[in-house]
Design an enzyme around this catalytic site. Sequence first.
Site, PDB file in Angstrom:
ATOM      1  N   LYS A   1       6.585 -29.682  33.684  1.00 11.20           N
ATOM      2  CA  LYS A   1       6.254 -30.808  34.573  1.00 11.20           C
ATOM      3  C   LYS A   1       7.217 -31.964  34.294  1.00 11.20           C
ATOM      4  O   LYS A   1       7.156 -32.597  33.251  1.00 11.20           O
ATOM      5  CB  LYS A   1       4.821 -31.299  34.354  1.00 11.20           C
ATOM      6  CG  LYS A   1       4.436 -32.299  35.466  1.00 11.20           C
ATOM      7  CD  LYS A   1       3.328 -33.250  35.114  1.00 11.20           C
ATOM      8  CE  LYS A   1       3.777 -34.489  34.396  1.00 11.20           C
ATOM      9  NZ  LYS A   1       4.618 -35.405  35.195  1.00 11.20           N
TER      10      LYS A   1
ATOM     11  N   GLU B   1       7.553 -35.204  20.795  1.00 14.06           N
ATOM     12  CA  GLU B   1       8.685 -36.103  20.513  1.00 14.06           C
ATOM     13  C   GLU B   1       8.300 -37.434  21.145  1.00 14.06           C
ATOM     14  O   GLU B   1       8.268 -37.566  22.364  1.00 14.06           O
ATOM     15  CB  GLU B   1       9.961 -35.515  21.107  1.00 14.06           C
ATOM     16  CG  GLU B   1      11.204 -36.053  20.440  1.00 14.06           C
ATOM     17  CD  GLU B   1      11.848 -37.154  21.237  1.00 14.06           C
ATOM     18  OE1 GLU B   1      11.583 -38.334  20.890  1.00 14.06           O
ATOM     19  OE2 GLU B   1      12.586 -36.863  22.176  1.00 14.06           O
TER      20      GLU B   1
ATOM     21  N   GLU C   1       6.939 -50.491  20.623  1.00 13.55           N
ATOM     22  CA  GLU C   1       8.112 -50.005  21.348  1.00 13.55           C
ATOM     23  C   GLU C   1       8.163 -50.684  22.719  1.00 13.55           C
ATOM     24  O   GLU C   1       7.220 -50.577  23.497  1.00 13.55           O
ATOM     25  CB  GLU C   1       8.012 -48.488  21.520  1.00 13.55           C
ATOM     26  CG  GLU C   1       9.200 -47.909  22.237  1.00 13.55           C
ATOM     27  CD  GLU C   1       9.125 -46.396  22.362  1.00 13.55           C
ATOM     28  OE1 GLU C   1       8.068 -45.877  22.742  1.00 13.55           O
ATOM     29  OE2 GLU C   1      10.138 -45.737  22.080  1.00 13.55           O
TER      30      GLU C   1
ATOM     31  N   CYS D   1      14.425 -43.244  23.158  1.00 13.05           N
ATOM     32  CA  CYS D   1      13.417 -43.242  22.093  1.00 13.05           C
ATOM     33  C   CYS D   1      14.007 -43.673  20.765  1.00 13.05           C
ATOM     34  O   CYS D   1      13.312 -44.212  19.916  1.00 13.05           O
ATOM     35  CB  CYS D   1      12.728 -41.893  22.012  1.00 13.05           C
ATOM     36  SG  CYS D   1      13.865 -40.528  22.080  1.00 13.05           S
TER      37      CYS D   1
HETATM   38  P1  NAP Z   1       4.343 -41.164  29.283  1.00  9.76           P
HETATM   39  O1  NAP Z   1       3.230 -41.732  30.062  1.00  9.76           O
HETATM   40  O2  NAP Z   1       4.115 -40.733  27.906  1.00  9.76           O
HETATM   41  O3  NAP Z   1       4.916 -39.952  30.163  1.00  9.76           O
HETATM   42  C1  NAP Z   1       5.651 -38.850  29.678  1.00  9.76           C
HETATM   43  C2  NAP Z   1       5.234 -37.606  30.436  1.00  9.76           C
HETATM   44  O4  NAP Z   1       3.849 -37.321  30.194  1.00  9.76           O
HETATM   45  C3  NAP Z   1       5.349 -37.729  31.944  1.00  9.76           C
HETATM   46  O5  NAP Z   1       5.733 -36.493  32.496  1.00  9.76           O
HETATM   47  C4  NAP Z   1       3.929 -38.092  32.325  1.00  9.76           C
HETATM   48  O6  NAP Z   1       3.608 -37.879  33.669  1.00  9.76           O
HETATM   49  C5  NAP Z   1       3.137 -37.216  31.408  1.00  9.76           C
HETATM   50  N1  NAP Z   1       1.752 -37.649  31.219  1.00  9.76           N
HETATM   51  C6  NAP Z   1       1.220 -38.884  31.352  1.00  9.76           C
HETATM   52  N2  NAP Z   1      -0.102 -38.861  31.096  1.00  9.76           N
HETATM   53  C7  NAP Z   1      -0.418 -37.585  30.799  1.00  9.76           C
HETATM   54  C8  NAP Z   1      -1.616 -36.922  30.440  1.00  9.76           C
HETATM   55  N3  NAP Z   1      -2.772 -37.576  30.338  1.00  9.76           N
HETATM   56  N4  NAP Z   1      -1.574 -35.590  30.191  1.00  9.76           N
HETATM   57  C9  NAP Z   1      -0.422 -34.919  30.275  1.00  9.76           C
HETATM   58  N5  NAP Z   1       0.759 -35.486  30.620  1.00  9.76           N
HETATM   59  C10 NAP Z   1       0.755 -36.802  30.868  1.00  9.76           C
HETATM   60  O7  NAP Z   1       5.521 -42.148  29.285  1.00  9.76           O
HETATM   61  P2  NAP Z   1       5.873 -43.177  30.468  1.00  9.76           P
HETATM   62  O8  NAP Z   1       4.677 -43.739  31.135  1.00  9.76           O
HETATM   63  O9  NAP Z   1       6.819 -42.487  31.344  1.00  9.76           O
HETATM   64  O10 NAP Z   1       6.539 -44.306  29.626  1.00  9.76           O
HETATM   65  C11 NAP Z   1       5.698 -45.153  28.861  1.00  9.76           C
HETATM   66  C12 NAP Z   1       6.268 -45.351  27.501  1.00  9.76           C
HETATM   67  O11 NAP Z   1       6.498 -44.097  26.847  1.00  9.76           O
HETATM   68  C13 NAP Z   1       7.633 -45.970  27.471  1.00  9.76           C
HETATM   69  O12 NAP Z   1       7.627 -47.320  27.695  1.00  9.76           O
HETATM   70  C14 NAP Z   1       8.084 -45.566  26.093  1.00  9.76           C
HETATM   71  O13 NAP Z   1       7.491 -46.377  25.141  1.00  9.76           O
HETATM   72  C15 NAP Z   1       7.560 -44.194  25.947  1.00  9.76           C
HETATM   73  N6  NAP Z   1       8.564 -43.168  26.253  1.00  9.76           N
HETATM   74  C16 NAP Z   1       9.144 -42.515  25.230  1.00  9.76           C
HETATM   75  C17 NAP Z   1      10.087 -41.550  25.487  1.00  9.76           C
HETATM   76  C18 NAP Z   1      10.764 -40.785  24.415  1.00  9.76           C
HETATM   77  O14 NAP Z   1      11.796 -40.194  24.668  1.00  9.76           O
HETATM   78  N7  NAP Z   1      10.221 -40.711  23.226  1.00  9.76           N
HETATM   79  C19 NAP Z   1      10.460 -41.267  26.784  1.00  9.76           C
HETATM   80  C20 NAP Z   1       9.826 -41.938  27.831  1.00  9.76           C
HETATM   81  C21 NAP Z   1       8.869 -42.879  27.534  1.00  9.76           C
HETATM   82  P3  NAP Z   1       3.891 -39.093  34.702  1.00  9.76           P
HETATM   83  O15 NAP Z   1       5.313 -39.035  34.943  1.00  9.76           O
HETATM   84  O16 NAP Z   1       3.099 -38.836  35.891  1.00  9.76           O
HETATM   85  O17 NAP Z   1       3.440 -40.357  34.024  1.00  9.76           O
END
Ligand code: NAP
Length: 502
Positions: A199, A274, A405, A308
């Site tokens: 996904k 990760e 973060e 990240c």
């Molecule tokens: P996120 O919410 O953790 O999303 C990452 C992935 O998980 C997306 O594909 C997301 O889908 C999915 N997801 C969200 N809620 C889920 C659930 N309950 N069950 C299963 N999958 C789920 O991250 P984000 O909202 O894109 O970004 C928020 C914060 O995450 C950023 O500001 C940053 O701090 C952190 N982040 C970290 C990394 C890294 O490389 N470590 C990368 C991106 C973000 P959707 O796309 O529909 O939300």
Amino acid sequence: MSTATMTEVWHPNVGTFVAQTRKMLINGQWVNAQSGKTFPTYDPATGKVLAHVTEGDKADIDLAVQAARKAFEQGPWRKMTSSDRGKVIWRLADLLESNLEEFAQLESLDNGKPLTIARAADVPLAVDLFRYMAGWTTKIEGNTIPISVPYMPGAEFLAYTRREPVGVVGQIIPWNFPLLMAAWKLGPALAVGCTIVMKPAEQTPLSALRLGELIIEAGFPEGVVNIVPGYGETAGAALASHPDVDKVAFTGSTEVGKLILNAASGNLKKVTLELGGKSPSLVLSDADLESGIPGVASAIFFNHGQCCAAGSRLYVEKSIFDTVVAGVADQAKQITLGPGMNPSTQMGPLVSVEQQQRVLEYLESGLAEGAEAVAGGKRRGDQGYFVEPTVLVKTTSTMKVIQEEIFGPVVCAEPFQDVDEVIQKANNNIYGLAAAVWTKDLSKAHRIAARLRAGTVWINCHNIFDAALPFGGYKQSGWGREMGHEALDLYTEVKSVCAKLA
Ligand code: NAP
Ligand code: MG
């Protein structure tokens, strides 16, 4: 800071690709969602709809998992020689490389990142990752183990281990490096013979879907890779909790990582995570500032801080603090902001209005708590999701901006007196993803590297990633490693086979 306005002419395939509603890939076929629903993905430079994408949810995840299960249990994938499996993965790398420009543009348009960066980093790194993993297919080996069995004196045994694919894998990826994150996840899983349901992030589904077309062209059997775009709360949650998925691999926020872990507990599927980071850059007074200042600036501003491993905490030895902060602030002010598709853009917009809002809220909170912006500090323009590259000083260890973060182009700079103090500060965080040390004294650098609680320590560099170098986090930055042979181990089960010799 200037603003770029001209944009590159689109590659013809990109125009065609975004003009049609993109379907999902299940069992080798491009299909609509069971619900018939679609969702928009936006160009973050303008906030306008870039493309419509079919919206998968639980029903589609069920079909995709069924297809992946069938491909794993009955398809030709498991029966293929490891050499043939390697050839298919290598072919995917070749196809990706020959479509580099198209992928770089899709990535730039969907995510906002500069086209120049997508061309130089995102796509070539994905190509290299697939080639590295293709080479591993023929080297997934077990051991022959001499066993003693003290309760059966005189008996002889032949005992060995096999490394077998863990099975059907669910992979959930973020939006910051959409294609590269897909490659980091797909590469090792494919190399060991797993089948996959992926996904992509709702903000950036396009490059993974285009990759799906190349996956078919490369000759992967049907059902080996299934790609279901959709929202995290629906499609993502269904995948993480699915009883017929053997492992879930996730990259994203620590908050969602914990939800994944809970969802995975139903069938105790294997989990790798990760997650986030708040990586420190340590600049010692004997550092080479000519490379160090641009180095620590790029550590945070590369990919708009949406990395990240971004160097978001900058600790500088007191005697050179003012010089380094002035230098980094100067670098920040010189960065050209603009649409990713403009060839002169050095920093694009953040990925979404939500992300822009999140970063601006952090800036507000930091400034309200007494921090001071010596560069940037606010939104840029009124179109698109731009935020100025920002350098904050006068932060203290309890502020949200230094503990949490931000995932945007914001660095907090603090002075330190000695090595013990800076190591304590660097380790004083829930995350432990990466850290960097800048000094000419390499003995000191290696001693500091050993004391930092982080999965990666860079010395006189930052954001160096390679398919062969394991990457992942200590503490709440995650479980397991991406890349290197460590990643392969995490997609296999070890089977012990023990035969009594007559
Ligand atoms: P996120 O919410 O953790 O999303 C990452 C992935 O998980 C997306 O594909 C997301 O889908 C999915 N997801 C969200 N809620 C889920 C659930 N309950 N069950 C299963 N999958 C789920 O991250 P984000 O909202 O894109 O970004 C928020 C914060 O995450 C950023 O500001 C940053 O701090 C952190 N982040 C970290 C990394 C890294 O490389 N470590 C990368 C991106 C973000 P959707 O796309 O529909 O939300
Ligand atoms: Mg988008």
